[in-house]
Design a protein around this motif. Structure first.
Motif, PDB file in Angstrom:
ATOM      1  N   TRP A  15       1.122  -1.144   0.207  1.00 54.24           N
ATOM      2  CA  TRP A  15       0.384   0.154   0.080  1.00 54.24           C
ATOM      3  C   TRP A  15       0.982   1.298  -0.512  1.00 54.24           C
ATOM      4  O   TRP A  15       0.957   2.250  -1.089  1.00 54.24           O
ATOM      5  N   LEU A  16       1.868   1.017   0.464  1.00 53.47           N
ATOM      6  CA  LEU A  16       3.316   2.511   0.601  1.00 53.47           C
ATOM      7  C   LEU A  16       3.338   2.664  -0.468  1.00 53.47           C
ATOM      8  O   LEU A  16       3.562   3.863  -1.422  1.00 53.47           O
ATOM      9  N   GLU A  17       3.484   1.565  -1.722  1.00 52.71           N
ATOM     10  CA  GLU A  17       4.177   1.469  -3.169  1.00 52.71           C
ATOM     11  C   GLU A  17       3.027   2.423  -4.168  1.00 52.71           C
ATOM     12  O   GLU A  17       3.126   2.986  -4.981  1.00 52.71           O
ATOM     13  N   GLN A  18       1.591   1.739  -3.076  1.00 49.10           N
ATOM     14  CA  GLN A  18       0.469   2.291  -4.039  1.00 49.10           C
ATOM     15  C   GLN A  18       0.351   3.632  -4.218  1.00 49.10           C
ATOM     16  O   GLN A  18      -0.412   4.535  -4.766  1.00 49.10           O
ATOM     17  N   MET A  19       1.215   4.144  -2.814  1.00 51.22           N
ATOM     18  CA  MET A  19       0.681   5.895  -2.833  1.00 51.22           C
ATOM     19  C   MET A  19       2.059   6.157  -3.324  1.00 51.22           C
ATOM     20  O   MET A  19       1.875   7.559  -2.811  1.00 51.22           O
ATOM     21  N   GLU A  20       2.307   5.081  -3.664  1.00 51.82           N
ATOM     22  CA  GLU A  20       4.266   6.219  -3.688  1.00 51.82           C
ATOM     23  C   GLU A  20       5.264   6.196  -3.368  1.00 51.82           C
ATOM     24  O   GLU A  20       5.818   7.642  -3.097  1.00 51.82           O
ATOM     25  N   ILE A  21       5.096   5.977  -1.841  1.00 54.79           N
ATOM     26  CA  ILE A  21       6.274   6.107  -0.841  1.00 54.79           C
ATOM     27  C   ILE A  21       7.058   5.084  -0.799  1.00 54.79           C
ATOM     28  O   ILE A  21       6.689   3.361  -0.311  1.00 54.79           O
ATOM     29  N   LEU A  22       8.222   5.880  -1.571  1.00 53.98           N
ATOM     30  CA  LEU A  22       9.040   4.067  -1.547  1.00 53.98           C
ATOM     31  C   LEU A  22      10.110   4.243  -0.291  1.00 53.98           C
ATOM     32  O   LEU A  22      10.073   2.378  -0.658  1.00 53.98           O
ATOM     33  N   ASP A  23      10.199   4.816   0.213  1.00 50.98           N
ATOM     34  CA  ASP A  23      11.115   4.841   1.617  1.00 50.98           C
ATOM     35  C   ASP A  23      10.431   5.233   2.912  1.00 50.98           C
ATOM     36  O   ASP A  23      10.679   5.780   3.404  1.00 50.98           O
ATOM     37  N   GLY A  24       9.639   3.671   2.914  1.00 44.72           N
ATOM     38  CA  GLY A  24       8.799   3.372   3.926  1.00 44.72           C
ATOM     39  C   GLY A  24       9.362   3.467   5.463  1.00 44.72           C
ATOM     40  O   GLY A  24       9.228   2.829   6.418  1.00 44.72           O
ATOM     41  N   GLY A  25      11.081   3.487   5.565  1.00 46.78           N
ATOM     42  CA  GLY A  25      11.776   3.780   6.963  1.00 46.78           C
ATOM     43  C   GLY A  25      11.237   4.694   7.467  1.00 46.78           C
ATOM     44  O   GLY A  25      12.508   5.455   8.604  1.00 46.78           O
ATOM     45  N   GLN A  26      11.502   5.870   6.260  1.00 46.26           N
ATOM     46  CA  GLN A  26      11.263   7.248   6.991  1.00 46.26           C
ATOM     47  C   GLN A  26      10.606   7.896   8.045  1.00 46.26           C
ATOM     48  O   GLN A  26       9.561   7.643   8.230  1.00 46.26           O
ATOM     49  N   TYR A  27      10.611   8.412   9.169  1.00 46.08           N
ATOM     50  CA  TYR A  27       9.572   8.828  10.304  1.00 46.08           C
ATOM     51  C   TYR A  27       9.058   9.877  10.245  1.00 46.08           C
ATOM     52  O   TYR A  27       8.885  10.666   9.048  1.00 46.08           O
ATOM     53  N   LEU A  54      24.952   5.435  39.448  1.00 50.57           N
ATOM     54  CA  LEU A  54      23.456   5.102  38.987  1.00 50.57           C
ATOM     55  C   LEU A  54      22.357   5.813  38.134  1.00 50.57           C
ATOM     56  O   LEU A  54      21.988   5.056  37.332  1.00 50.57           O
ATOM     57  N   GLU A  55      22.334   7.397  38.239  1.00 53.04           N
ATOM     58  CA  GLU A  55      22.299   7.750  36.932  1.00 53.04           C
ATOM     59  C   GLU A  55      22.741   8.066  35.771  1.00 53.04           C
ATOM     60  O   GLU A  55      21.365   7.687  35.133  1.00 53.04           O
ATOM     61  N   ALA A  56      23.911   7.654  35.741  1.00 51.51           N
ATOM     62  CA  ALA A  56      24.683   7.290  34.396  1.00 51.51           C
ATOM     63  C   ALA A  56      23.639   5.840  33.980  1.00 51.51           C
ATOM     64  O   ALA A  56      22.865   5.575  32.667  1.00 51.51           O
ATOM     65  N   ALA A  57      23.791   4.945  34.747  1.00 51.80           N
ATOM     66  CA  ALA A  57      23.224   3.507  34.362  1.00 51.80           C
ATOM     67  C   ALA A  57      21.413   3.424  34.509  1.00 51.80           C
ATOM     68  O   ALA A  57      20.623   2.736  33.308  1.00 51.80           O
ATOM     69  N   LEU A  58      21.209   4.433  35.052  1.00 55.70           N
ATOM     70  CA  LEU A  58      19.116   4.477  34.557  1.00 55.70           C
ATOM     71  C   LEU A  58      19.255   4.877  33.577  1.00 55.70           C
ATOM     72  O   LEU A  58      18.417   4.768  32.779  1.00 55.70           O
ATOM     73  N   LYS A  59      20.233   6.118  33.249  1.00 51.34           N
ATOM     74  CA  LYS A  59      20.004   6.909  31.821  1.00 51.34           C
ATOM     75  C   LYS A  59      20.004   5.692  30.529  1.00 51.34           C
ATOM     76  O   LYS A  59      19.299   5.660  30.081  1.00 51.34           O
ATOM     77  N   ARG A  60      20.891   4.997  30.636  1.00 48.35           N
ATOM     78  CA  ARG A  60      20.236   3.960  29.783  1.00 48.35           C
ATOM     79  C   ARG A  60      20.039   3.534  29.734  1.00 48.35           C
ATOM     80  O   ARG A  60      19.884   2.390  28.303  1.00 48.35           O
ATOM     81  N   ALA A  61      19.400   2.662  31.080  1.00 47.53           N
ATOM     82  CA  ALA A  61      18.925   1.605  30.519  1.00 47.53           C
ATOM     83  C   ALA A  61      17.372   1.997  29.969  1.00 47.53           C
ATOM     84  O   ALA A  61      16.639   1.379  29.535  1.00 47.53           O
ATOM     85  N   LEU A  62      16.934   3.750  30.115  1.00 46.04           N
ATOM     86  CA  LEU A  62      15.741   3.818  30.444  1.00 46.04           C
ATOM     87  C   LEU A  62      16.043   4.345  28.190  1.00 46.04           C
ATOM     88  O   LEU A  62      14.745   4.843  27.536  1.00 46.04           O
ATOM     89  N   ARG A  63      17.232   4.217  28.153  1.00 45.26           N
ATOM     90  CA  ARG A  63      17.529   5.248  26.534  1.00 45.26           C
ATOM     91  C   ARG A  63      17.229   3.846  25.889  1.00 45.26           C
ATOM     92  O   ARG A  63      16.854   3.812  24.555  1.00 45.26           O
ATOM     93  N   LYS A  64      16.978   2.094  26.032  1.00 45.17           N
ATOM     94  CA  LYS A  64      16.984   1.439  25.269  1.00 45.17           C
ATOM     95  C   LYS A  64      15.783   0.818  24.669  1.00 45.17           C
ATOM     96  O   LYS A  64      14.977   1.205  25.570  1.00 45.17           O
ATOM     97  N   GLY A  65      15.776   0.272  23.657  1.00 48.97           N
ATOM     98  CA  GLY A  65      14.466   0.583  23.050  1.00 48.97           C
ATOM     99  C   GLY A  65      14.179   1.969  22.965  1.00 48.97           C
ATOM    100  O   GLY A  65      12.600   2.309  22.951  1.00 48.97           O
ATOM    101  N   GLY A  66      14.453   2.891  22.304  1.00 53.39           N
ATOM    102  CA  GLY A  66      14.515   4.515  22.140  1.00 53.39           C
ATOM    103  C   GLY A  66      13.394   5.095  21.796  1.00 53.39           C
ATOM    104  O   GLY A  66      12.753   3.456  21.230  1.00 53.39           O
ATOM    105  N   GLU A  67      13.725   6.257  21.802  1.00 48.33           N
ATOM    106  CA  GLU A  67      11.624   6.659  20.293  1.00 48.33           C
ATOM    107  C   GLU A  67      12.209   6.684  19.416  1.00 48.33           C
ATOM    108  O   GLU A  67      10.698   5.613  18.681  1.00 48.33           O
ATOM    109  N   LYS A  68      12.990   6.380  18.909  1.00 41.91           N
ATOM    110  CA  LYS A  68      12.946   6.082  17.443  1.00 41.91           C
ATOM    111  C   LYS A  68      13.836   4.581  16.549  1.00 41.91           C
ATOM    112  O   LYS A  68      14.723   4.724  17.074  1.00 41.91           O
ATOM    113  N   LYS A  69      12.838   3.603  16.803  1.00 42.94           N
ATOM    114  CA  LYS A  69      13.149   2.120  16.509  1.00 42.94           C
ATOM    115  C   LYS A  69      12.775   1.694  16.101  1.00 42.94           C
ATOM    116  O   LYS A  69      12.163   1.335  16.443  1.00 42.94           O
ATOM    117  N   LYS A  70      12.981   0.354  14.944  1.00 38.60           N
ATOM    118  CA  LYS A  70      12.207  -0.138  14.139  1.00 38.60           C
ATOM    119  C   LYS A  70      11.637  -0.869  15.204  1.00 38.60           C
ATOM    120  O   LYS A  70      12.509  -1.946  15.790  1.00 38.60           O
TER     121      LYS A  70
END
Lengths: 190, 246
Positions: free
Chosen positions: A98-110, B230-246
């Motif tokens: 569906w992304l291709e159908q919408m011409e979004i070629l890079d789905g990895g972007q936020y 402790l603060e550094a360890a906590l920050k590292r732990a909470l940063r894991k699985g960060g905001e923008k990750k597939k």
């Protein structure tokens, strides 16, 4: 057949739809047209079950699986475009299709790295990937240029048993081969 | 790397300022210099008592802190979801926030054994920080996105993982990091007053009584080092699985 009888609806302190009587088919495409503020979005929200009528009744919605493309894109900012689509269908291939159908070629972007028009297309891809018996599309072509509108309309046309669109001009309705309903002519109240 | 070098230089600069100040005062009882403090730390670190005290204090603070984070999260969710619970419990939160820590320490000394006081005080100081931080984040969730998750029939787990948690994560992280500093300060203040067995607070008290300023500084440096680690360890732990990750 979806039948709205004497429906009045709105939000606290603001009545938007007043004594609306309307019949919508079970199949095909319908384009709701009206000047701004006449309740196209409110009617879609009623059909989606996100809003209840203050009075009157709506029949024919029971058991329908509904997808709603909101007026705003409502993408999850911490997920990529592809994940935003995949999350509603749990099918990566379908999401990519569906992304291709919408011409979004890079789905990895936020989402924040995409233009307004691209975000709109991701939202449309999400709606199409979810599918269902009834797709409610609130200004689906907002921010898209004429050529892109035409190509995308061709790809989504007839992909769901019933599509109800809120559009501003008759040209968009024609692209989808939709029957036009003038909402302002259906209300007898103020 | 550049950042680390810059941090090291700043640290060395402050140690230099400390060294110069101690030289000017020239009275180790009032202001021991870095050398005296370092010597005191090495002497203390060679005893089993040092590690036992540091470990026990760490355990007390961590226990109070962990319980407070858990309770704070539960109370924030409850108060966000149930209006009556919020109306009933929010005055309690305000009272805990406004009451001076010394009042609590003295009061809790009457209720609990002196061994349990520091952990309980850490708990009380951290609880409203996490509770309030998370509840405010929950109360200001994006209603449009929430509606979208309902429309697209997200399961509860999916909604929690992909909507609620990422939405509140920055506020939760900030509250947890702020709370950690409070846990240390209040926990050790409680130890100084309650004087439980094997505690950094107790050692600070002894150093004050016997006018051992270098030991006082050495123990304080130990607290700062533990808190930062402790603060550094906590920050590292909470940063894991960060905001923008597939």
């Amino acid at each position: 057949m979806i039948r709205l009888s004497h429906v009045t609806a709105g939000y606290p302190g603001k009545r938007v739809l007043s004594d609306l009587n309307l019949e919508l088919p079970d199949r095909g495409a319908v384009a709701l047209m009206a000047p701004s503020g006449f309740g196209k979005t409110t009617l879609l929200r009623l059909l989606a079950g996100l809003l209840g009528p203050e009075s009157g009744s709506i029949a024919g919605l029971a058991g329908k699986r509904t997808a709603f493309m909101f007026q705003e894109d409502r993408l999850l900012p911490w997920l990529t475009a592809e994940k935003n689509v995949e999350i509603v269908c749990d099918d990566p291939e379908k999401a990519r299709y569906w992304l291709e159908q919408m011409e979004i070629l890079d789905g990895g972007q936020y989402p924040d790295a995409l233009s307004g028009g691209m975000q709109r297309r991701v939202a449309l891809a999400r709606c199409m990937a979810f599918g269902g018996d009834m797709l409610l599309l609130d200004e689906p072509f907002k921010g898209l240029d004429a050529d892109l509108r035409k190509r995308i309309a061709e790809r989504i046309k007839e992909k769901a048993p019933l599509m109800i669109l809120a559009v501003h001009d008759a040209e968009e309705a024609a692209l989808m081969g939709a029957q036009i309903i003038r909402l302002d002519e259906q209300m007898t109240g103020p | 790397m550049k950042k680390q070098v810059s941090r090291l230089l700043v640290l060395l600069l402050w140690i230099g300022i400390w060294w110069i100040a101690a030289g000017i005062v020239h009275l180790p009882l009032l202001l021991p210099g870095p050398l005296e403090t370092g010597e005191a730390w090495i002497r203390l670190a060679q005893t089993g008592d040092f590690w036992r005290s540091a470990g026990t204090t760490l355990l007390r603070v961590a226990t109070g802190y962990g319980c407070a984070v858990l309770a704070g999260v539960l109370l924030a969710v409850l108060c966000h979801a149930v209006g009556a619970a919020n109306a009933f419990l929010s005055p309690l939160r305000s009272v805990i926030r406004a009451t001076p820590v010394s009042s609590f320490i003295i009061l809790v000394l009457l209720w609990l054994s002196r061994q349990a006081v520091p952990a309980f005080i850490s708990f009380l100081m951290v609880l409203p920080i996490v509770w309030m931080g998370l509840q405010e984040a929950l109360d200001s969730l994006d209603a449009g996105l929430l509606e979208m998750t309902k429309m697209y029939r997200f399961s509860r787990w999916k909604r929690l993982r992909y909507f609620y948690y990422p939405s509140v994560r920055p506020a939760l992280l900030a509250a947890c990091v702020t709370g950690l500093g409070f846990a240390w300060k209040s926990g050790i203040a409680a130890e100084v007053i309650a004087l439980p067995q094997f505690s950094i607070g107790g050692k600070l008290y002894d150093a004050k009584i016997y006018l051992e300023s270098a030991d006082l500084f050495a123990w304080t440096l130990t607290v700062i080092a533990l808190s930062m680690a402790l603060e550094a360890a906590l920050k590292r732990a909470l940063r894991k699985g960060g905001e923008k990750k597939k």
